[in-house]
Design a protein around this motif. Structure first.
Motif, PDB file in Angstrom:
ATOM      1  N   PRO A 183       0.845  -1.180   0.000  1.00  0.00           N
ATOM      2  CA  PRO A 183       0.000   0.000   0.000  1.00  0.00           C
ATOM      3  C   PRO A 183       0.890   1.243   0.000  1.00  0.00           C
ATOM      4  CG  PRO A 183       0.115  -0.927   2.206  1.00  0.00           C
ATOM      5  CD  PRO A 183       0.897  -1.843   1.320  1.00  0.00           C
ATOM      6  N   ALA A 184       0.544   2.197  -0.844  1.00  0.00           N
ATOM      7  CA  ALA A 184       1.387   3.385  -0.966  1.00  0.00           C
ATOM      8  C   ALA A 184       0.568   4.556  -1.481  1.00  0.00           C
ATOM      9  CB  ALA A 184       2.550   3.104  -1.912  1.00  0.00           C
ATOM     10  N   THR A 185       0.976   5.732  -1.071  1.00  0.00           N
ATOM     11  CA  THR A 185       0.344   6.951  -1.562  1.00  0.00           C
ATOM     12  C   THR A 185       1.411   7.844  -2.159  1.00  0.00           C
ATOM     13  OG1 THR A 185       0.583   7.993   0.592  1.00  0.00           O
ATOM     14  CG2 THR A 185      -1.501   6.888   0.149  1.00  0.00           C
ATOM     15  N   LEU A 186       0.956   8.849  -2.870  1.00  0.00           N
ATOM     16  CA  LEU A 186       1.857   9.731  -3.598  1.00  0.00           C
ATOM     17  C   LEU A 186       1.942  11.060  -2.849  1.00  0.00           C
ATOM     18  CD1 LEU A 186       3.371   9.515  -6.296  1.00  0.00           C
ATOM     19  CD2 LEU A 186       1.346  10.439  -7.415  1.00  0.00           C
ATOM     20  N   ALA A 187       3.169  11.508  -2.568  1.00  0.00           N
ATOM     21  CA  ALA A 187       3.331  12.784  -1.855  1.00  0.00           C
ATOM     22  C   ALA A 187       3.398  13.961  -2.822  1.00  0.00           C
ATOM     23  CB  ALA A 187       4.598  12.728  -1.004  1.00  0.00           C
ATOM     24  N   MET A 188       3.067  13.693  -4.063  1.00  0.00           N
ATOM     25  CA  MET A 188       3.125  14.756  -5.082  1.00  0.00           C
ATOM     26  C   MET A 188       1.933  14.548  -6.019  1.00  0.00           C
ATOM     27  SD  MET A 188       6.196  12.955  -7.227  1.00  0.00           S
ATOM     28  CE  MET A 188       6.901  12.142  -5.816  1.00  0.00           C
ATOM     29  N   ASP A 189       1.751  15.469  -6.910  1.00  0.00           N
ATOM     30  CA  ASP A 189       0.687  15.290  -7.890  1.00  0.00           C
ATOM     31  C   ASP A 189       1.099  14.238  -8.910  1.00  0.00           C
ATOM     32  OD1 ASP A 189      -0.833  17.220  -6.690  1.00  0.00           O
ATOM     33  OD2 ASP A 189       0.026  18.847  -7.904  1.00  0.00           O
ATOM     34  N   ALA A 190       0.087  13.591  -9.493  1.00  0.00           N
ATOM     35  CA  ALA A 190       0.389  12.693 -10.617  1.00  0.00           C
ATOM     36  C   ALA A 190       1.084  13.503 -11.702  1.00  0.00           C
ATOM     37  CB  ALA A 190      -0.900  12.080 -11.141  1.00  0.00           C
ATOM     38  N   GLN A 191       2.077  12.917 -12.321  1.00  0.00           N
ATOM     39  CA  GLN A 191       2.809  13.709 -13.308  1.00  0.00           C
ATOM     40  C   GLN A 191       3.492  12.852 -14.354  1.00  0.00           C
ATOM     41  OE1 GLN A 191       6.464  15.512 -11.354  1.00  0.00           O
ATOM     42  NE2 GLN A 191       5.227  14.962  -9.572  1.00  0.00           N
ATOM     43  N   ASP A 192       3.796  13.514 -15.448  1.00  0.00           N
ATOM     44  CA  ASP A 192       4.520  12.914 -16.558  1.00  0.00           C
ATOM     45  C   ASP A 192       5.873  13.610 -16.595  1.00  0.00           C
ATOM     46  OD1 ASP A 192       5.405  11.852 -18.904  1.00  0.00           O
ATOM     47  OD2 ASP A 192       3.473  11.992 -19.901  1.00  0.00           O
ATOM     48  N   ILE A 193       6.935  12.866 -16.281  1.00  0.00           N
ATOM     49  CA  ILE A 193       8.234  13.499 -16.109  1.00  0.00           C
ATOM     50  C   ILE A 193       9.044  13.332 -17.395  1.00  0.00           C
ATOM     51  CG2 ILE A 193      10.332  13.548 -14.697  1.00  0.00           C
ATOM     52  CD1 ILE A 193       8.647  12.047 -12.535  1.00  0.00           C
ATOM     53  N   PRO A 194       9.509  14.449 -17.985  1.00  0.00           N
ATOM     54  CA  PRO A 194      10.343  14.324 -19.186  1.00  0.00           C
ATOM     55  C   PRO A 194      11.671  13.642 -18.841  1.00  0.00           C
ATOM     56  CG  PRO A 194      10.283  16.601 -18.422  1.00  0.00           C
ATOM     57  CD  PRO A 194       9.306  15.846 -17.591  1.00  0.00           C
ATOM     58  N   THR A 195      12.205  12.836 -19.739  1.00  0.00           N
ATOM     59  CA  THR A 195      13.376  12.032 -19.412  1.00  0.00           C
ATOM     60  C   THR A 195      14.679  12.512 -20.038  1.00  0.00           C
ATOM     61  OG1 THR A 195      13.134  10.546 -21.284  1.00  0.00           O
ATOM     62  CG2 THR A 195      11.889  10.001 -19.293  1.00  0.00           C
ATOM     63  N   ARG A 196      14.648  13.107 -21.184  1.00  0.00           N
ATOM     64  CA  ARG A 196      15.860  13.448 -21.939  1.00  0.00           C
ATOM     65  C   ARG A 196      16.739  12.204 -22.126  1.00  0.00           C
ATOM     66  NH1 ARG A 196      18.334  18.289 -18.695  1.00  0.00           N
ATOM     67  NH2 ARG A 196      17.675  16.932 -17.040  1.00  0.00           N
ATOM     68  N   SER A 197      16.095  11.077 -22.310  1.00  0.00           N
ATOM     69  CA  SER A 197      16.830   9.826 -22.496  1.00  0.00           C
ATOM     70  C   SER A 197      16.363   9.157 -23.784  1.00  0.00           C
ATOM     71  CB  SER A 197      16.573   8.881 -21.321  1.00  0.00           C
ATOM     72  OG  SER A 197      16.978   7.569 -21.649  1.00  0.00           O
ATOM     73  N   ALA A 198      17.324   8.606 -24.516  1.00  0.00           N
ATOM     74  CA  ALA A 198      16.959   7.910 -25.738  1.00  0.00           C
ATOM     75  C   ALA A 198      16.320   6.559 -25.442  1.00  0.00           C
ATOM     76  CB  ALA A 198      18.198   7.711 -26.603  1.00  0.00           C
ATOM     77  N   ALA A 199      16.507   6.072 -24.226  1.00  0.00           N
ATOM     78  CA  ALA A 199      16.002   4.740 -23.894  1.00  0.00           C
ATOM     79  C   ALA A 199      14.568   4.759 -23.410  1.00  0.00           C
ATOM     80  CB  ALA A 199      16.902   4.113 -22.822  1.00  0.00           C
ATOM     81  N   VAL A 200      14.166   5.857 -22.762  1.00  0.00           N
ATOM     82  CA  VAL A 200      12.845   5.930 -22.152  1.00  0.00           C
ATOM     83  C   VAL A 200      12.156   7.205 -22.638  1.00  0.00           C
ATOM     84  CG1 VAL A 200      11.580   6.002 -19.985  1.00  0.00           C
ATOM     85  CG2 VAL A 200      13.698   4.709 -20.125  1.00  0.00           C
ATOM     86  N   GLN A 201      10.981   7.025 -23.192  1.00  0.00           N
ATOM     87  CA  GLN A 201      10.274   8.188 -23.726  1.00  0.00           C
ATOM     88  C   GLN A 201       9.625   9.014 -22.620  1.00  0.00           C
ATOM     89  OE1 GLN A 201       7.742   6.074 -26.441  1.00  0.00           O
ATOM     90  NE2 GLN A 201       9.236   6.143 -28.103  1.00  0.00           N
ATOM     91  N   SER A 202       9.068   8.327 -21.631  1.00  0.00           N
ATOM     92  CA  SER A 202       8.426   9.078 -20.559  1.00  0.00           C
ATOM     93  C   SER A 202       8.372   8.244 -19.290  1.00  0.00           C
ATOM     94  CB  SER A 202       7.009   9.493 -20.966  1.00  0.00           C
ATOM     95  OG  SER A 202       6.170   8.357 -21.001  1.00  0.00           O
ATOM     96  N   VAL A 203       8.291   8.941 -18.167  1.00  0.00           N
ATOM     97  CA  VAL A 203       8.085   8.318 -16.854  1.00  0.00           C
ATOM     98  C   VAL A 203       6.839   8.960 -16.257  1.00  0.00           C
ATOM     99  CG1 VAL A 203       9.003   7.983 -14.538  1.00  0.00           C
ATOM    100  CG2 VAL A 203      10.542   7.899 -16.512  1.00  0.00           C
TER     101      VAL A 203
END
Lengths: 167, 680
Positions: free
Chosen positions: B362-382
Motif C-alpha cells: 500500500p502506498a500513496t503519492l506525496a506529489m501530484d500525478a505527473q509525466d516526467i520528461p526524461t531526456r533519455s533515448a532509452a525511455v520516452q516518458s516516466v
C-alpha cells in the motif's frame, strides 16, 4: 640522580599504562581467525571453515557482525552446503549480555520458495557460528529490522532467541 | 627549583610518550579524501552497456573510492548478483559475489580477504560518517570484473573466470563461473557432437584451451570475441562422437553446469536449449528482481488470493509514501530512483508494447500525478500516479515507463527505496513480471491482531473457515475432545508454498489432507481441517504470525487430541529427497515415531528420519503435534511420485495407520509417549 629516578619512574608508569590500554582494548578474546559453520547437505551435520580477523577489528561487536556476514554468505563456492538464499545480507549485529541480535535482510525477507529443510540448516549454522564466539549463548534473529515469528512463508520459529539446544 | 623543572620535564616526556604509544596502538585512520592534492577528474565508467556513475566518488592517491550506500555501486553489485553487508559503525564490510565467494574488507586495513586468500588493496577502506568507502578497483577485480580502456572511457567488463571439471561415473560435468549471471546462445545444431555456446555480455580470463580427462569430452576451446563494451565468449566442447549434453543444476545464476555423457550413458538434466541462462537448471531462490537475468516464476501475490479477509489498511497498516522521483539519464540508459518512506511491496510487469510499470502498495503519492520528461533515448516518458487497486482496494502508486525499445529493466533496493535501471537492449525478454518488498527498516508484519478464523466442527471435518467471534467464546482446553484430530494442510491461499516440477505445495498438502480426513473418519475419528479449500486460514494479507497462529488456534480452540500438519519439502538442490517427520514438544515424539514408522515402511521415498525442530505450528499447539514433510518437490524422482494418486494415497494411509498405532478414538485421553531425550 633523583631526576633520573623520577624519569625512570614516570617511564615505567607510562609503560604500565600502555600495557593496560592494549589489554583493555583487545581483551584478548579473539585470535587471528574465527570458525564459521555450515550445514552439510544431509541437513544434520555441521562443518566449519576459518576466516581471518583484521588485527584492529577484534572487538565483540565487529566480530559478531563479521561472523554473521560470513555465515550468511556460506562456505566457498566449491563446498556443497545448505545455504541462505542468494541475495541474503547481514544488516546489523550487536551483543547484549550473552545474546547476539542479528538483523538479516535482502532476499531472505521475501516469501520463501524452498522448504523447512533449508531453513533449519541455514539458521543452525548461523547459531553455531555465533555461539562459538566467547560469551555468546543465544542468537535473536531479526528480519528487516523487526522481530518476526517466522520467515515469510517459513516454518522455523524465530521470535525467541535460538540456542544450540534449539536443535 | 631545578628539581621541579626536572619533574615537570620528565612528566612532559612521559605524557608525550603515552600519547605516542596510544597513537601507535590506534588503527591507522584514513586520511581525508582529496587532502593530498588535486582531485582527479572522474573516470568515465561503462558497465553493462551504459555509463556507470557514482554519486559521491572520492579518491585516494588517484584511486577511486566508492561509498557503501552509493546508488552506482548498488547497481553495479545488483548486475553482478552480488550483495554487500555493512552496518554503520562496524569495522567490516563483506561483499558476497554471485558465485558465493566473499570479499572481506576491514576499515583501516589494506589487506582484503578474497575467498580466504589475502590480497593487498590500493588503499585501506575507511569510514566517513555513516558510510564506508571501498577501493573500487580492488573490489571490481575480486568480483572478476576487468577494467578495459576504451577511448576516453573505462569499460567494466565481466569475465568468465573459472572452469571446474569433475567426473560423475562416466559423465563429465563442466561448471563455468562468471562475474555476472550467465546467458548463452547455442550456436551448434541440436544433436551435434561438438556443443558450442556463446555467452553474451561477458569476456573471459580463462585459458584458450583446456584438456579434459573425461570419457565423453576431451577438451574445451574458449574464445573471447566482440568489442570491449559488448563482449562475447564462445565455448566449444570437443565431445566424443554421439556424446550427449545436458544442463544440470548449478548453485548460482553466475554458474552454468553442463553434463556430457558418452554414447549409451543415460543423462539426467535439461537438454541444452537454443538460448537460455543458468535459471534453466537452477532452482529459483526467490522473487525475480531483474526482468531478464532470471526466469524465476513470480510468486503468487496477495492480490491474487481470495479477498475475503481484512485489508492491510483496515488492519491499521500505514501505507508507504512515494516522496520523490529522480531521473539519472546516461547515453543509452536511464536510472529512476524512487524515494519511499515506509514498508511497501512492489510488483512489476512488462507489457508487449514496450511499456513497463511497477505498482507499489500500500502506498500513496506525496506529489501530484505527473509525466516526467526524461531526456533519455532509452525511455520516452516516466509517469507517476496514485490510485486505489480495483481488486484489493489498496492505495497504490504506479510508476510507468514508456520504453523506446525492448530494454532490460533492473529493479533493486536502495537505502531510500527502489531504483529502476533501464539498460541495454533486451534480446531475451525472458521474464515479464516480478515482485518484492522494500522493508524500509520494518517488515509488513506489524498488523493489529484480529480474531482468528475458526471452522465449525463437523463429523467429516467439513466447513469453510469463518470468522468466529473467538474472544467472546473462550475455547475449551486443549485435549478435551478425545476423538478429535486436526489436520493442517500446509500453506494455502496467498501462500503457495514450494513450486517445482510443475507442482505446487499447497495443492498437494490439501489433496493428501482430504484423503487422510476420509481415512480417519472411516476409523471413527472426528476430523477438523484448518482449511479444506485453497484459502489463507486467517485471511488474505495476514501477517505470518496471524496465519500460523490461526492454524494452532483451530486445534487449541477445539480441544483436539492430535494435530497433524502436512507439508512437502523442497531445496535449492534437486538432489535431496525423502520423507521426514518433525516434532518439537516431548509429548509429540510418540506420535511422530508411530507415524514415521508407517511412512518409512510403506513409501518408496528415502527415509530421512524423525527430527526435532522448532516449527511454529507444532510448538504452539497444545495437543501432541507433528509436521510431516512427505517428499521433496524439488527432486525429480519424488516429484514424479507426487504426481501419482497412488503415492498421495499411500502417504495418507501411512499417516492414518501411524495414528491408529498411537491412539484410538475409543480410548480416553491419557499421557503420551515422550521423546527419548526428554525433549522440551
Amino acid at each position: 640522580m633523583r631526576t633520573l629516578r623520577a624519569i625512570a619512574g614516570v617511564a615505567l608508569l607510562a609503560v604500565i599504562a600502555f600495557v593496560l590500554y592494549r589489554s583493555f582494548h583487545h581483551r584478548a578474546r579473539f585470535g587471528d581467525s574465527i570458525a564459521v559453520y555450515y550445514t552439510k547437505i544431509d541437513g544434520r551435520t555441521l562443518a566449519e571453515w576459518n576466516v581471518s580477523l583484521s588485527p584492529d577489528a577484534r572487538d565483540a561487536k565487529s566480530v559478531a557482525f563479521y561472523a554473521t556476514a560470513q555465515a550468511v554468505a556460506g562456505p566457498p563456492p566449491d563446498t556443497t552446503a545448505v545455504r541462505f538464499p542468494s541475495g541474503t545480507i547481514a544488516r546489523s549485529a550487536h551483543v547484549s549480555g550473552s545474546t547476539a541480535t542479528v538483523d538479516l535482510g535482502g532476499s531472505l525477507a521475501h516469501e520463501r520458495s524452498d522448504g523447512s529443510f533449508a531453513e533449519s540448516g541455514e539458521f543452525k549454522a548461523l547459531v553455531w557460528t555465533l555461539t562459538a564466539l566467547p560469551g555468546i549463548d543465544a542468537v535473536q534473529i531479526e528480519i528487516g529490522g523487526a522481530r518476526v515469528p517466522t520467515l515469510p512463508g517459513g516454518h522455523l520459529e524465530l521470535d525467541e532467541p535460538l540456542t544450540r539446544s534449539s536443535w | 627549583m631545578n628539581r621541579l623543572r626536572a619533574l615537570a620535564g620528565s612528566a612532559f616526556f612521559a605524557v608525550a610518550f603515552v600519547c605516542a604509544a596510544l597513537v601507535a596502538a590506534t588503527p591507522a585512520r584514513a586520511q581525508a579524501v582529496g587532502a593530498s592534492g588535486v582531485m582527479p577528474s572522474p573516470a568515465d565508467y561503462w558497465f553493462a552497456g551504459t555509463r556507470l556513475s557514482f554519486a559521491r566518488p572520492q579518491y585516494r592517491g588517484g584511486r577511486l573510492a566508492v561509498a557503501t550506500d552509493d546508488l552506482g555501486l548498488a547497481r553495479f553489485l545488483a548486475k553482478l548478483n552480488a550483495t554487500l553487508s555493512y552496518e554503520p559503525g562496524q569495522k567490516y564490510v563483506v561483499v558476497t559475489a554471485g558465485d558465493r565467494r566473499t570479499i572481506s574488507f576491514a576499515l583501516g586495513d589494506a589487506h582484503v580477504q578474497v575467498a580466504g586468500a589475502t590480497q593487498i588493496a590500493g588503499f585501506a577502506p575507511y569510514a566517513a560518517g555513516a558510510v564506508a568507502y571501498l577501493p573500487f578497483a580492488d573490489l571490481a577485480r575480486a568480483l572478476y570484473v576487468d577494467q578495459i580502456p576504451d577511448g576516453d572511457a573505462t569499460v567494466l567488463q565481466p569475465q568468465l573466470a573459472a572452469l571446474d571439471a569433475r567426473q560423475a561415473g562416466r559423465v563429465t560435468i563442466l561448471t563455468f563461473r562468471g562475474a555476472s549471471p550467465l546467458h548463452f546462445k547455442r550456436s551448434s545444431a541440436e544433436g551435434d557432437d561438438h556443443l558450442m555456446l556463446a555467452f553474451t555480455g561477458i569476456s573471459s580470463t580463462l585459458e584458450r584451451s583446456r584438456t579434459i580427462a573425461g570419457s565423453a569430452v576431451s577438451g574445451v576451446t574458449i574464445a573471447a570475441t566482440g568489442s570491449p563494451r559488448n563482449p562475447t565468449t564462445v565455448v566449444a566442447f570437443d565431445g566424443a562422437p554421439n556424446a550427449t549434453y545436458a544442463l544440470v543444476p548449478s548453485d548460482s545464476p553466475n554458474a552454468i553446469a553442463i553434463a556430457v555423457a558418452p554414447p549409451g550413458v543415460a543423462l539426467a538434466g535439461t537438454p541444452v536449449p537454443a538460448a537460455g541462462d543458468a535459471s534453466v537448471a537452477t532452482i529459483p531462490l526467490g522473487p525475480a528482481a531483474t526482468s531478464a537475468s532470471s526466469s524465476a516464476p513470480a510468486p503468487v501475490v496477495a492480490a491474487t488470493a481470495p479477498q475475503s479477509g481484512p485489508t492491510p489498511t483496515a488492519l491499521g497498516l500505514q501505507p508507504a509514501t512515494l516522496t520523490g522521483v529522480e531521473l539519472d539519464p546516461s547515453d543509452d540508459g536511464l536510472t529512476v530512483a524512487l524515494a519511499i518512506a515506509g514498508p511497501v511491496t512492489y510488483e512489476w510487469h512488462r507489457l508487449s508494447d514496450d511499456r513497463w510499470y511497477v505498482d507499489l502498495k500500500p502506498a500513496t503519492l506525496a506529489m501530484d500525478a505527473q509525466d516526467i520528461p526524461t531526456r533519455s533515448a532509452a525511455v520516452q516518458s516516466v509517469r507517476v500516479k496514485g490510485f486505489v487497486g480495483p481488486n484489493d482496494h489498496l492505495p497504490t502508486v504506479r510508476v510507468a515507463l514508456s520504453l523506446a525499445s525492448p530494454r532490460i529493466v533492473t529493479v533493486f533496493a536502495t537505502p531510500n527505496g527502489l531504483a529502476l535501471a533501464v539498460d541495454r537492449l533486451d534480446d531475451l525478454a525472458a521474464v515479464r513480471s516480478g515482485t518484492g518488498e522494500v522493508a524500509g527498516g520494518k517488515l509488513v508484519a506489524s498488523i493489529v491482531p484480529l480474531p482468528p478464523v475458526v471452522s465449525p466442527i463437523t463429523a467429516d471435518g467439513g466447513g469453510a473457515p469463518t470468522a468466529a467471534p473467538w474472544k467472546f467464546a473462550p475455547p475449551p482446553a486443549a485435549g478435551t475432545n478425545a476423538r478429535l484430530i486436526v489436520i493442517d494442510p500446509g500453506h494455502g491461499g496467498s501462500d503457495p508454498g514450494s513450486q517445482h516440477n510443475g507442482l505446487t505445495e499447497k495443492d498437494l498438502t490439501l489433496d493428501i489432507s482430504k484423503r487422510l480426513r476420509a481415512l480417519l473418519v472411516e476409523r471413527g475419528w472426528l476430523v477438523k481441517m484448518t482449511r479444506d479449500t485453497d484459502v489463507d486460514v486467517f485471511g488474505a494479507n495476514a501477517s505470518d504470525r496471524d496465519e500460523l497462529q490461526a492454524r494452532c488456534d483451530v486445534a487449541n480452540g477445539a480441544g483436539a487430541r492430535l494435530f497433524i500438519s502436512v507439508h512437502i519439502n523442497s531445496f535449492t538442490s534437486s538432489g535431496l529427497n525423502g520423507t521426514t517427520t518433525y516434532y518439537y514438544k516431548s509429548d509429540s515424539y510418540g506420535l511422530a515415531d508411530a507415524v514415521h514408522a508407517r511412512l518409512a515402511a510403506s513409501l518408496p521415498t528415502v527415509d530421512d528420519g524423525i527430527r526435532k525442530e522448532n516449527f511454529y505450528v507444532i510448538h504452539h499447539t497444545t495437543a501432541p503435534a507433528i509436521l510431516v514433510e512427505t517428499a521433496f518437490l524439488s527432486n525429480p524422482g519424488d516429484a514424479k511420485l507426487l504426481k501419482t494418486d497412488a503415492f498421495l494415497q499411500k502417504v495418507a494411509v501411512g499417516i492414518a495407520s501411524g495414528v491408529g498405532d498411537y491412539a484410538s478414538p475409543a480410548q480416553p485421553l491419557s499421557s503420551n509417549a515422550s521423546a527419548p531425550d526428554g525433549g522440551n
